[in-house]
Design an enzyme around this catalytic site. Structure first.
Site, PDB file in Angstrom:
ATOM      1  N   SER A  14       0.836  -1.213   0.000  1.00 18.34           N
ATOM      2  CA  SER A  14       0.000   0.000   0.000  1.00 18.34           C
ATOM      3  C   SER A  14       0.866   1.257   0.000  1.00 18.34           C
ATOM      4  O   SER A  14       1.629   1.492   0.946  1.00 18.34           O
ATOM      5  CB  SER A  14      -0.901  -0.025   1.248  1.00 18.34           C
TER       6      SER A  14
HETATM    7  N1  LIG Z   1      -6.675   8.188   2.130  1.00 21.46           N
HETATM    8  C1  LIG Z   1      -6.281   7.009   2.858  1.00 21.46           C
HETATM    9  C2  LIG Z   1      -6.366   5.816   1.924  1.00 21.46           C
HETATM   10  C3  LIG Z   1      -6.151   4.519   2.666  1.00 21.46           C
HETATM   11  C4  LIG Z   1      -6.541   3.337   1.812  1.00 21.46           C
HETATM   12  O1  LIG Z   1      -7.494   3.395   0.993  1.00 21.46           O
HETATM   13  N2  LIG Z   1      -5.812   2.254   1.998  1.00 21.46           N
HETATM   14  C5  LIG Z   1      -6.099   1.072   1.241  1.00 21.46           C
HETATM   15  C6  LIG Z   1      -4.801   0.347   0.920  1.00 21.46           C
HETATM   16  S1  LIG Z   1      -3.838   1.325  -0.176  1.00 21.46           S
HETATM   17  C7  LIG Z   1      -6.962   0.164   2.106  1.00 21.46           C
HETATM   18  O2  LIG Z   1      -6.782   0.088   3.291  1.00 21.46           O
HETATM   19  N3  LIG Z   1      -7.921  -0.522   1.470  1.00 21.46           N
HETATM   20  C8  LIG Z   1      -8.758  -1.452   2.138  1.00 21.46           C
HETATM   21  C9  LIG Z   1     -10.142  -0.966   2.357  1.00 21.46           C
HETATM   22  O3  LIG Z   1     -10.438   0.207   2.060  1.00 21.46           O
HETATM   23  O4  LIG Z   1     -10.957  -1.767   2.822  1.00 21.46           O
HETATM   24  C10 LIG Z   1      -4.864   7.159   3.401  1.00 21.46           C
HETATM   25  O5  LIG Z   1      -4.107   7.909   2.805  1.00 21.46           O
HETATM   26  O6  LIG Z   1      -4.537   6.560   4.429  1.00 21.46           O
END
Ligand SMILES: N[C@@H](CCC(=O)N[C@@H](CS)C(=O)NCC(=O)O)C(=O)O
Length: 239
Positions: A14
């Site tokens: 990520s």
């Molecule tokens: N804007 C957030 C984005 C976080 C995000 O979307 N992370 C993704 C991985 S890159 C995630 O956790 N996805 C799993 C989900 O949303 O269930 C940040 O910068 O922390």
């Protein structure tokens, strides 16, 4: 009294996690690594959702103070651990700090969003990126290229790197994972080389995650190819 720990919940593939990880390392924060496997939906388990109802990584638990949103975590880390030695990463002087904030918000709202939207079919299905979405990505890279050229300084906000450089670098690692070429953006490309070289924790915090994404995409593409071949054969036998 209960012992309270500082925990970093992350997934190496990520980009936002990589931004926070580099910041933690640069600030020499003492923390426990808590890997969360998104492919196994570990972030959807009840214990994780209780901690972060938005079920995203990175999530930071600082002795029971829970925070998510990568750029907010980076700002918090600087507010808490900033000192004479590292304050250049997030200057206190209002105008200097505002420049860093502007670039952090550009990274989150425009650049990283453009990267996510363009590569979504490739990352989730093994299909080619969405050509209709490439324009916003190109516009964002063009903007960064011009910004660096006009600014005439080595980093996004001045003579020294800040957390905005770290956030943008983390976003750019997704372009590397997708084998997207950006050499045509000369100043920007030189900045990428410079920041990778000068942020000494870059390799440790980014390279394995980039490879994980590359491998994941390769697997999805192979599965998609098989699926299409199967559908092609099925349609031939129907005729
Ligand atoms: N804007 C957030 C984005 C976080 C995000 O979307 N992370 C993704 C991985 S890159 C995630 O956790 N996805 C799993 C989900 O949303 O269930 C940040 O910068 O922390």
């Amino acid at each position: 009294m209960a012992w309270l720990s500082t925990e970093f919940y992350y997934y190496k593939a990520s980009p936002p996690c990589r931004a926070v990880w580099m910041t933690l390392k640069l600030l020499k924060v003492d923390f426990e690594e808590k890997p969360v496997d998104l492919l196994k939906a570990e972030n959807k388990r009840p214990w994780f959702i209780r901690m972060n109802p938005q079920h995203t990584v990175p999530t930071f638990n600082d002795q029971s103070f829970i925070l998510w949103e990568s750029r907010a975590i980076m700002m918090y880390l600087m507010n808490k651990h900033g000192n004479e030695e590292n304050q250049y990463l997030y200057p206190k002087e209002p105008e200097e700090r505002a420049k860093v904030d502007r670039m952090l918000f550009f990274d989150m709202g425009t650049l990283y969003q453009a990267i996510k939207d363009y590569f979504a079919p490739k990352l989730h299905q093994g299909l080619p990126p969405d050509p209709e979405k490439e324009n916003l990505l190109k516009t964002s890279l063009d903007y960064l290229d011009n910004h660096l050229e006009m600014g005439g300084v080595p980093y996004l906000c001045g003579e020294r790197p800040t957390i905005a450089d770290i956030a943008v670098l983390a976003s750019i690692t997704e372009l590397d994972a997708m084998d997207y070429q950006y050499k045509c953006y000369g100043e920007f490309n030189r900045w990428v080389e410079r920041i990778k070289e000068n942020i000494k924790v870059y390799k440790e915090c980014c390279e394995e995650g980039i490879k994980m994404t590359k491998d994941h995409v390769k697997q999805l593409e192979a599965d998609m190819k098989k699926q299409m071949e199967k559908e092609r054969k099925a349609s031939l036998t129907k005729k």
